[in-house]
Motif scaffolding. Structure first.
Motif, PDB file in Angstrom:
ATOM      1  N   GLY A   1       0.831  -1.201   0.000  1.00 23.17           N
ATOM      2  CA  GLY A   1       0.000   0.000   0.000  1.00 23.17           C
ATOM      3  C   GLY A   1       0.863   1.247   0.000  1.00 23.17           C
ATOM      4  N   VAL A   2       0.285   2.351  -0.433  1.00 22.93           N
ATOM      5  CA  VAL A   2       1.051   3.590  -0.562  1.00 22.93           C
ATOM      6  C   VAL A   2       1.631   4.031   0.776  1.00 22.93           C
ATOM      7  CG1 VAL A   2       0.920   6.028  -1.184  1.00 22.93           C
ATOM      8  CG2 VAL A   2      -0.273   4.331  -2.569  1.00 22.93           C
ATOM      9  N   ALA A   3       0.849   3.970   1.845  1.00 17.18           N
ATOM     10  CA  ALA A   3       1.283   4.472   3.149  1.00 17.18           C
ATOM     11  C   ALA A   3       2.454   3.671   3.709  1.00 17.18           C
ATOM     12  CB  ALA A   3       0.115   4.463   4.129  1.00 17.18           C
ATOM     13  N   ALA A   4       2.556   2.380   3.369  1.00 19.43           N
ATOM     14  CA  ALA A   4       3.603   1.513   3.920  1.00 19.43           C
ATOM     15  C   ALA A   4       4.632   1.120   2.868  1.00 19.43           C
ATOM     16  CB  ALA A   4       2.981   0.268   4.534  1.00 19.43           C
ATOM     17  N   GLN A   5       4.687   1.862   1.781  1.00 17.15           N
ATOM     18  CA  GLN A   5       5.551   1.464   0.668  1.00 17.15           C
ATOM     19  C   GLN A   5       7.020   1.386   1.068  1.00 17.15           C
ATOM     20  OE1 GLN A   5       4.936   3.842  -2.814  1.00 17.15           O
ATOM     21  NE2 GLN A   5       6.365   2.686  -4.052  1.00 17.15           N
ATOM     22  N   PHE A   6       7.451   2.251   1.991  1.00 16.37           N
ATOM     23  CA  PHE A   6       8.842   2.238   2.442  1.00 16.37           C
ATOM     24  C   PHE A   6       8.926   1.862   3.924  1.00 16.37           C
ATOM     25  CE2 PHE A   6       8.660   5.247  -1.163  1.00 16.37           C
ATOM     26  CZ  PHE A   6       9.488   4.560  -2.028  1.00 16.37           C
TER      27      PHE A   6
END
Length: 499
Positions: free
Chosen positions: A388-393
């Protein structure tokens, strides 16, 4: 196009008519899509054309943060176009398409719609010239700016986007191009980018122009610009490639540790080449700056925050970012949800480098990381294969991602494992691919069913079971039960981390 067949001549006639109508409709010129179809970033990239080359010619004044210049884009249309989009956030004064002035308008922050004077044919070569000027640090797109103003210059360094703050582009990793980047700056600062420094020239008093060239396919976020009062060093690698490093003198007490790390890049790249196959690019190097809180895998010349070197030399982060030259730069992700293909393997490269240095085997380090997170930790709820975008890194993309790589190695054995890695980078060099492509290759090379392994480690929430009776094993029974305490150097304790 696949059609379902039906019995009866009437059905065949109807189907034929449908095909003919669809064919006629598709031939009509239409606007190019405002995005490349990436679910994480719907407006990243564009449809309707493929870029071959960017020629970026700029002048930058650090004192006022004024950036001005022209970018020329050489591309080929992939459909008949009435208009097309560019990803760009700065103020544009003019656009020409095939030497004729074109109309343009901002459809949303960071998205520029260009309408040529006449429709463009499919497979037509096009030359797009965009002239612009602005203050990049004041430009906000989707709530943030990737342009980082520093006391003596600026950094266009970020992921997943940084291009929109300094040049117009098709800003998605699936559209790679070659580059010429030419930047004029005051004499007392340097302008660094990717590739090879082909020339430095002076055309007026007090200003110097730096000209960089990247000859291999390069994605947009891996193309960076660093301006500042850097100490720039130029030499050659043992095999003759240009080797350029640059250091921010304000690094202070960390400067020597930074040099003791980054100057070893050719040695580290040589080791990584022994694991992954030949180094894919024409130059090597690195830039160290106080203006960042993370590191980024700029193609041929990674950029590092000085924070990585506050405790001394850190070759682990150098191994991480240079592993991205294979995993992320040469072979780019097909969708941003495929970030494991970048970060899992770059993190695992740290394990391989540790093993090479005699500081703990990859299996030991993977097992220690596994044991460091309790089963009920939020860490295990992040899915490296689709975070997901929020946990991409998120840390899990890096650490659980590296564990997944070790699980693969244990499952197939070293011979097949390294054949998979080398086959992957050879097969997709200069292009892009998906996680599903990697799984298919791993099964093909190893001759083993591996989908459940990848499903468990990449796409299933919860701590995977390990051991003889578990789902996968990170180490063999012959390996020791005690694990060394390791510093997770690829992630900063401060904000940010290596990317």
């Amino acid at each position: 196009m696949r059609l379902r067949t039906r019995a009866g001549l009437g059905a065949v006639t109807t189907g034929l008519a449908t095909v003919l109508l669809a064919s006629t409709a598709s031939a009509a010129p239409a606007p190019g899509a405002p995005g490349a179809g990436d679910p994480y970033y719907p407006y990243a990239g564009n449809g309707g054309y493929d870029v071959a080359h960017y020629d970026i010619r700029l002048t930058y004044q650090p004192a006022t943060d004024q950036l001005a210049g022209t970018t020329t884009i050489l591309a080929t249309t992939t459909q008949e176009l009435t208009s097309f989009d560019l990803d760009f956030g700065l103020q544009v004064s003019s656009i020409r398409v095939n030497n004729a002035p074109a109309a343009f308008r901002v459809t949303r922050p960071g998205e520029l719609e260009v309408t040529p004077v006449r429709p463009l044919a499919k497979h037509q070569p096009i030359t797009v010239v965009v002239t612009y000027a602005d203050t990049p640090s004041k430009v906000v797109i989707d709530g943030y700016t990737a342009w980082k103003k520093t006391p003596d210059g600026a950094l266009a360094v970020d992921e997943p986007q940084n291009a929109q703050w300094w040049y117009p582009s098709d800003d998605h990793p699936t559209d790679k191009a070659t580059y010429d980047v030419s930047v004029e700056v005051p004499d007392d600062v340097a302008a660094l980018s990717t590739g090879t420094l082909v020339r430095k020239t002076k055309q007026r008093a007090g200003w110097t122009r730096w000209n960089w060239r990247s000859t291999q396919p390069q994605n947009t976020y891996a193309t960076t610009l660093e301006v500042g009062k850097f100490e720039v060093n130029q030499s050659a690698t043992p095999d003759g490639k240009p080797f350029t490093t640059a250091y921010d003198p304000s690094a202070g007490e960390s400067l020597a540790a930074a040099k003791a790390s980054v100057e070893r890049t050719p040695e580290i790249v040589g080791f990584l080449a022994s694991q992954f196959g030949p180094y894919p690019f024409e130059a090597e190097g690195g830039v160290v700056s106080t203006g960042l809180t993370f590191a980024l895998e700029a193609q041929t010349r990674p950029v590092y925050s000085t924070k990585f070197f506050v405790s001394g030399a850190n070759t682990s982060v150098v191994a991480h970012e240079n592993a991205h030259q294979w995993f992320g730069d040469s072979v780019s992700l097909g969708r941003w949800s495929d970030i494991w293909l970048n970060e899992g393997f770059a993190s695992y490269a740290e394990y391989l480098w540790s093993e090479h240095q005699g500081e703990g085997t990859a299996a030991e380090l993977a097992q220690y990381a596994y044991d460091s997170h309790p089963a009920d930790a939020p860490f295990w709820q992040v899915l490296p294969g689709d975070p997901g975008v929020a946990a991409q890194f998120d840390d899990a993309v890096y650490d659980r991602g590296a564990m997944a790589v070790q699980a693969l190695r244990t499952a197939v054995g070293d011979e097949a494992f390294f054949a998979i890695l080398r086959g992957w980078v050879a097969q997709h060099r200069g292009g892009d691919a998906r996680i599903s492509d990697f799984v298919a290759l791993a099964e093909q090379v190893s001759g083993k069913p591996l989908r459940q392994l990848f499903q468990t480690w990449l796409f299933t929430a919860g701590k995977p079971a390990t051991g003889p009776n578990g789902t996968v094993t990170l180490r063999s029974a012959a390996q020791p039960e005690s694990y060394p305490s390791i510093e997770r150097t690829h992630r900063l304790l401060a904000a940010g981390g290596s990317r």
